[in-house]
Design a protein around this motif. Structure first.
Motif, PDB file in Angstrom:
ATOM      1  N   ASN A 133      14.663   4.234  20.206  1.00 45.81           N
ATOM      2  CA  ASN A 133      15.839   5.047  20.442  1.00 45.81           C
ATOM      3  C   ASN A 133      15.905   6.019  19.274  1.00 45.81           C
ATOM      4  OD1 ASN A 133      18.286   6.137  21.048  1.00 45.81           O
ATOM      5  ND2 ASN A 133      19.504   4.360  20.446  1.00 45.81           N
ATOM      6  N   ARG A 156      18.122  14.380  24.142  1.00 49.31           N
ATOM      7  CA  ARG A 156      17.878  13.091  24.803  1.00 49.31           C
ATOM      8  C   ARG A 156      18.721  12.962  26.068  1.00 49.31           C
ATOM      9  NH1 ARG A 156      19.961   7.345  22.630  1.00 49.31           N
ATOM     10  NH2 ARG A 156      21.617   7.947  24.058  1.00 49.31           N
ATOM     11  N   TYR A 185      18.424   5.935  15.248  1.00 45.48           N
ATOM     12  CA  TYR A 185      19.724   5.423  15.696  1.00 45.48           C
ATOM     13  C   TYR A 185      20.676   5.503  14.493  1.00 45.48           C
ATOM     14  CZ  TYR A 185      22.888   1.812  17.697  1.00 45.48           C
ATOM     15  OH  TYR A 185      23.956   1.104  18.195  1.00 45.48           O
ATOM     16  N   PHE A 240      28.190   9.412  18.834  1.00 45.02           N
ATOM     17  CA  PHE A 240      28.625   9.247  20.224  1.00 45.02           C
ATOM     18  C   PHE A 240      30.140   9.431  20.387  1.00 45.02           C
ATOM     19  CE2 PHE A 240      24.504   7.137  20.063  1.00 45.02           C
ATOM     20  CZ  PHE A 240      23.857   7.876  21.035  1.00 45.02           C
ATOM     21  N   TYR A 294      14.954   6.126  27.841  1.00 44.39           N
ATOM     22  CA  TYR A 294      15.250   7.431  27.252  1.00 44.39           C
ATOM     23  C   TYR A 294      14.147   8.456  27.508  1.00 44.39           C
ATOM     24  CZ  TYR A 294      18.954   4.965  24.839  1.00 44.39           C
ATOM     25  OH  TYR A 294      20.076   4.226  24.574  1.00 44.39           O
ATOM     26  N   LYS A 296      21.300  -3.750  27.204  1.00 42.79           N
ATOM     27  CA  LYS A 296      20.452  -2.934  28.071  1.00 42.79           C
ATOM     28  C   LYS A 296      19.616  -3.829  28.974  1.00 42.79           C
ATOM     29  CE  LYS A 296      22.206  -0.232  25.144  1.00 42.79           C
ATOM     30  NZ  LYS A 296      22.377   1.066  24.590  1.00 42.79           N
ATOM     31  N   TYR A 327      15.465  -2.553  23.400  1.00 43.47           N
ATOM     32  CA  TYR A 327      14.945  -1.974  24.653  1.00 43.47           C
ATOM     33  C   TYR A 327      13.676  -2.682  25.131  1.00 43.47           C
ATOM     34  CZ  TYR A 327      18.429   1.394  23.367  1.00 43.47           C
ATOM     35  OH  TYR A 327      19.633   1.973  23.030  1.00 43.47           O
ATOM     36  N   LYS A 339      24.080  -3.908  17.687  1.00 38.29           N
ATOM     37  CA  LYS A 339      24.627  -2.844  16.835  1.00 38.29           C
ATOM     38  C   LYS A 339      25.355  -3.456  15.635  1.00 38.29           C
ATOM     39  CE  LYS A 339      27.932   0.996  17.017  1.00 38.29           C
ATOM     40  NZ  LYS A 339      28.849   1.745  17.881  1.00 38.29           N
ATOM     41  N   GLY A 356      24.422  10.805  28.607  1.00 41.56           N
ATOM     42  CA  GLY A 356      24.480  10.877  27.145  1.00 41.56           C
ATOM     43  C   GLY A 356      24.291   9.525  26.501  1.00 41.56           C
ATOM     44  N   ILE A 357      25.380   8.861  26.160  1.00 41.72           N
ATOM     45  CA  ILE A 357      25.258   7.555  25.508  1.00 41.72           C
ATOM     46  C   ILE A 357      24.519   6.591  26.447  1.00 41.72           C
ATOM     47  CG2 ILE A 357      27.534   6.747  26.313  1.00 41.72           C
ATOM     48  CD1 ILE A 357      27.747   5.332  23.507  1.00 41.72           C
ATOM     49  N   GLY A 358      23.706   5.739  25.860  1.00 42.06           N
ATOM     50  CA  GLY A 358      22.911   4.807  26.655  1.00 42.06           C
ATOM     51  C   GLY A 358      23.752   3.663  27.173  1.00 42.06           C
TER      52      GLY A 358
HETATM   53  C1  MLT Z   1      22.617   5.033  22.481  1.00 42.79           C
HETATM   54  O1  MLT Z   1      23.017   5.788  23.357  1.00 42.79           O
HETATM   55  O2  MLT Z   1      21.858   5.395  21.582  1.00 42.79           O
HETATM   56  C2  MLT Z   1      23.062   3.622  22.552  1.00 42.79           C
HETATM   57  O3  MLT Z   1      23.988   3.442  23.549  1.00 42.79           O
HETATM   58  C3  MLT Z   1      23.614   3.219  21.298  1.00 42.79           C
HETATM   59  C4  MLT Z   1      23.967   1.789  21.255  1.00 42.79           C
HETATM   60  O4  MLT Z   1      23.347   0.964  21.918  1.00 42.79           O
HETATM   61  O5  MLT Z   1      24.861   1.494  20.485  1.00 42.79           O
END
Ligand code: MLT
Length: 393
Positions: free
Chosen positions: A178, A374, A131, A16, A333, A240, A209, A108, A39-41
């Motif tokens: 993910n 994704r 991931y 990321f 996602y 999330k 998630y 994380k 992009g990034i979650g």
């Molecule tokens: C992702 O986009 O895969 C997540 O944001 C990663 C994360 O939660 O660190």
């Protein structure tokens, strides 16, 4: 002086960081274009009112010498550990108690830090794509290619890989997944729990998630599976679930019944956390507690429904355009095949430069992610509608 040379075996930058860098460079070169970030979650909706109210109240307490708090308890305040145990576990018929819950600054960090309590010679099973934190932290800890068992997740196996024939000591599972967005039913997770108990393995279950699960028959916790309390560690996050990506709070569950060679793993983790971690701020823990109030719960659910609505729109747009798309049902996602003629990074560049959309290339999550891409439902509704229009035109 020596450095940890294991770092030299990592990809040059974290996935990321690389996608973020390319997006920033593009924006700098094209300041007049509207770039849509899927992009990034990362969440985009503000914290819900119940959480904000709890934070304001906690801030006021910190301003008064009678209610001021210094260091928080190293494993979390009792009020939060108890709220988690009551709501996420006992309320669902799962026998996890407050003292088996370790509050932290997020899933994380815990997913990476947990390796401190395991020995160096373990074999590691990971899904592919995965991931990247699971793999990278093992490489940092000295594990090399031969120590990994990669489990390809493809359209053909419905992104639920077969249980391996060989023994893995540590198994990373993330469901809803993910990056593929796949949710796993009880029957599937049961196979892993049986495998782990038969082999003396430990499952590291990332349930970040969980709040996106809407269908019945999909476990929210690995401890819904019989026998999981003897083989699984679970990671949870308010990121999330409640928009805490910037606030930082999560927790790890290690049941007391999880014993390796006579040692309770929860005691090793407690020792590790007490030494290397100084807890989560009082304000943040009050904010997390508010997620479990009646208002908090309803408000947070509405936000997740919004993100799920976004993901459904993206999936529908892609499907209507004849692209095979997966995920979205119990997940933020959407995972899909890139159009022919592109590899995943090539499609990333194409989307950015011709459609001004930032996504995440599937190959960034592993070899079997090549040819996939994704997008996340975490954007604003307007951005998502615009992105779908751009993509399907
Ligand atoms: C992702 O986009 O895969 C997540 O944001 C990663 C994360 O939660 O660190």
């Amino acid at each position: 002086l020596n450095i940890n040379e294991n770092f030299l075996r990592l990809e040059k930058s974290y996935l990321f960081s690389e996608t973020g860098k390319r997006a920033r460079e593009y924006k700098a070169a094209h300041p007049d274009e509207k770039v849509i970030s899927l992009g990034i979650g990362d969440v985009t909706r503000p914290l819900v009112p119940a959480v904000i109210a709890a934070m304001h109240k906690a801030v006021d307490e910190m301003a008064d010498s009678d209610t001021f708090r210094g260091y928080p308890p190293e494993y979390g305040y009792d009020f939060l550990r108890q709220a988690i145990a009551d709501n996420d576990y006992q309320g669902r018929g799962i026998n996890i108690s407050a003292d088996e819950i370790f509050v932290s600054d997020g899933a994380k960090s815990d997913c990476g830090n947990i390796l401190d309590i395991f020995g160096p010679s373990n074999t590691i099973a990971v899904c592919d794509p995965v991931y990247p934190v699971y793999v990278d932290t093992n490489i940092m800890a000295g594990r090399t290619g031969d120590d990994f068992i990669y489990l390809p997740c493809t359209g053909e196996n419905g992104f639920l890989p077969d249980i391996p024939d060989e023994k893995a000591d540590i198994i990373y599972l993330c469901f809803p997944n993910n990056p593929t967005g796949t949710a796993a039913p009880v029957s599937y997770l049961s196979k892993w729990v049986d495998y782990a108990n038969a082999n003396g393995s430990v499952i590291l279950f990332d349930a970040a998630y969980e709040a996106f699960i809407r269908q019945g028959g999909i476990p929210h916790s690995i401890y819904e599976i019989s026998g999981a309390d003897k083989c699984a560690i679970e990671f949870r996050s308010f990121s999330k679930t409640a928009g805490f990506t910037g606030v930082r709070c999560g927790y790890t569950v290690i049941p007391k019944t999880l014993i390796c060679h006579g040692y309770e793993l929860s005691q090793l983790w407690a020792r590790r956390q007490a030494t290397k971690f100084n807890g989560v701020s009082y304000i943040t823990q009050r904010a997390a507690e508010a997620v479990y109030s009646d208002e908090g719960r309803a408000q947070v659910k509405a936000v997740i429904d919004y993100y799920l609505g976004n993901a459904a729109l993206i999936k529908k747009g892609l499907t209507d355009a004849g692209i095979a798309a997966y995920g979205a049902d119990n997940s933020p996602y959407v995972w899909f095949r890139v159009p022919s003629g592109f590899d995943s990074w090539g499609y990333f560049d194409e989307l950015l430069s011709h459609y001004q959309i930032v996504g995440t290339p599937g190959s960034g999550f592993g070899k079997s992610g090549e040819g996939y891409f994704r997008l996340t439902g975490f954007g604003s509704r307007d951005d998502v509608i615009q992105a779908v229009e751009r993509l399907t035109k």
